[in-house]
Write an enzyme that holds these catalytic residues in place. Structure first.
Site, PDB file in Angstrom:
ATOM      1  N   GLY A  22      30.129  12.696  21.523  1.00  0.00           N
ATOM      2  CA  GLY A  22      28.898  12.200  20.908  1.00  0.00           C
ATOM      3  C   GLY A  22      28.143  11.198  21.756  1.00  0.00           C
ATOM      4  O   GLY A  22      27.348  10.408  21.232  1.00  0.00           O
ATOM      5  N   ASP A  42      18.641   9.605  22.051  1.00  0.00           N
ATOM      6  CA  ASP A  42      19.575   9.805  23.170  1.00  0.00           C
ATOM      7  C   ASP A  42      18.816  10.064  24.478  1.00  0.00           C
ATOM      8  O   ASP A  42      19.240   9.643  25.555  1.00  0.00           O
ATOM      9  CB  ASP A  42      20.555  10.951  22.857  1.00  0.00           C
ATOM     10  CG  ASP A  42      19.908  12.123  22.143  1.00  0.00           C
ATOM     11  OD1 ASP A  42      18.662  12.135  22.013  1.00  0.00           O
ATOM     12  OD2 ASP A  42      20.627  13.045  21.724  1.00  0.00           O
ATOM     13  N   ALA A  56      21.254  15.597  25.847  1.00  0.00           N
ATOM     14  CA  ALA A  56      20.127  14.764  26.281  1.00  0.00           C
ATOM     15  C   ALA A  56      20.283  14.378  27.743  1.00  0.00           C
ATOM     16  O   ALA A  56      19.347  14.493  28.541  1.00  0.00           O
ATOM     17  CB  ALA A  56      20.042  13.504  25.412  1.00  0.00           C
ATOM     18  N   ALA A  57      21.493  13.945  28.114  1.00  0.00           N
ATOM     19  CA  ALA A  57      21.712  13.463  29.488  1.00  0.00           C
ATOM     20  C   ALA A  57      21.537  14.589  30.501  1.00  0.00           C
ATOM     21  O   ALA A  57      20.929  14.393  31.558  1.00  0.00           O
ATOM     22  CB  ALA A  57      23.093  12.822  29.604  1.00  0.00           C
ATOM     23  N   GLY A  73      25.936  12.057  23.856  1.00  0.00           N
ATOM     24  CA  GLY A  73      24.600  12.612  24.147  1.00  0.00           C
ATOM     25  C   GLY A  73      24.558  13.492  25.378  1.00  0.00           C
ATOM     26  O   GLY A  73      23.673  13.349  26.229  1.00  0.00           O
TER      27      GLY A  73
END
Ligand code: MEV
Length: 319
Positions: A104, A151, A109-110, A106
């Protein structure tokens, strides 16, 4: 060959509420997602070790097709970037991560932010952080259909941020090193399901759920004050309030509650889940002399302690 990296994230206050117009506080952590990229004559090939993808090769024409979920964010980022800047090129992409996609922090997103930044460096498109945030947010929405983008903001800008849905407000918060312990439940949360669950609850009980969001907004304000005064006892207690309200919204779970209670019993100032809930991680504010006890209690309660520093640098070009 271009190499970039971006940090993972932890939501400290206001998860879920952020999707209902309220602010949240997020911090970037010093566990990073790396993307290496170079031009090739034709085809796009992606290797993603952390996702178990050794080699996935498609032609440029196949970019728009549906791809395995493990690399969908990379390919959608390329598709959106090529469309925005009218570029066509073969590519070789490789992603690696310092954190598991199951906790969790992210990952999606990363990897999206890193891919877009890598493309920007490769094709010299001079994107500013705001452009990277916007294209990454569009990419994530294209795939997931929902999300506040919190995120993406953490991966792009880094630091600790005061954030509102869709990037309406993204403001850095100056904080000292918050003494935090992170405990992982071992369970992967289903963010989409949990987000929908809260929306359904809000529809059924608007007169109860809306005041919960109002309270979360007040907690957020208090938390920013506590951070600026380095009042960590208060910050922890505010986390307890935040957790109680998330529990009322039914996004906590027994495994999270176990770790949160263990941390509190072992002397943490306060603790809460971080992110969507239903698994993933919890965080506890802990004075230094209690850190060892709290970490031990989290492990005894079945959790894994994850070491990470907060307020890490946002997306960057690596040497
Ligand atoms: C997940 O890290 C945070 C949520 O508020 C979802 C989102 O903001 O997109 C639950």
């Amino acid at each position: 060959m271009i190499k970039v990296s971006s940090p993972g994230k932890l939501v400290l206050f206001g998860e879920h509420a952020v999707l209902h117009g309220k602010p949240c506080i997020v911090t970037a952590i010093d566990q990073r997602m790396f993307v290496k990229i170079k031009r090739t004559n034709k085809d796009i090939s992606v290797k993603s070790s952390q996702m178990g993808i050794n080699k996935y090769v498609i032609s440029l024409k196949e970019l728009k097709k549906k791809h395995p979920k493990e690399i969908r964010f990379v390919l959608k980022s390329i598709e959106n970037f090529f469309e925005k800047y009218k570029i066509k090129s073969g590519l070789k992409v490789e992603t690696t991560s310092e954190f598991s996609s199951k906790i969790g922090f992210g990952t999606s997103a990363a990897v999206t932010v890193s891919t877009i930044k890598a493309l920007d460096e490769l094709f010299k498109t001079n994107m500013e952080e705001k452009d990277i945030f916007e294209l990454a947010y569009k990419t994530v929405l294209d795939i997931q259909g929902l999300g506040s983008g919190v995120d993406i903001a953490a991966s792009t800008y880094g630091g600790t941020l005061y954030y509102k849905n869709g990037g309406e407000v993204i403001k850095p918060i100056k904080t000292n090193k918050i003494p935090l312990v992170i405990g992982y439940t071992g369970i992967k949360a289903d963010t989409t399901k949990l987000v929908k669950k809260v929306s359904i609850l809000k529809k059924r009980y608007p007169s109860l759920v809306n005041p919960i969001f109002d309270l979360l907004e007040k907690i957020n304000k208090e938390a920013r004050k506590a951070m600026s005064k380095k009042d960590y006892k208060r910050l922890g207690e505010l986390m307890n309030f935040n957790q109680g309200l998330l529990s009322a919204a039914k996004v906590s779970c027994i495994e999270l509650e176990r770790l949160i209670n263990a941390a509190r019993e072992a002397g943490a100032y306060g603790a809460k889940l971080s992110g969507a809930g239903g698994g993933d991680c919890m965080v506890a504010v802990v004075e230094n002399r209690k850190r060892y006890d709290v970490e031990k209690a989290i492990r005894r309660a079945g959790g894994t302690v994850i070491k990470a520093n907060l307020g890490a640098e946002g997306v960057r070009l690596e040497k």
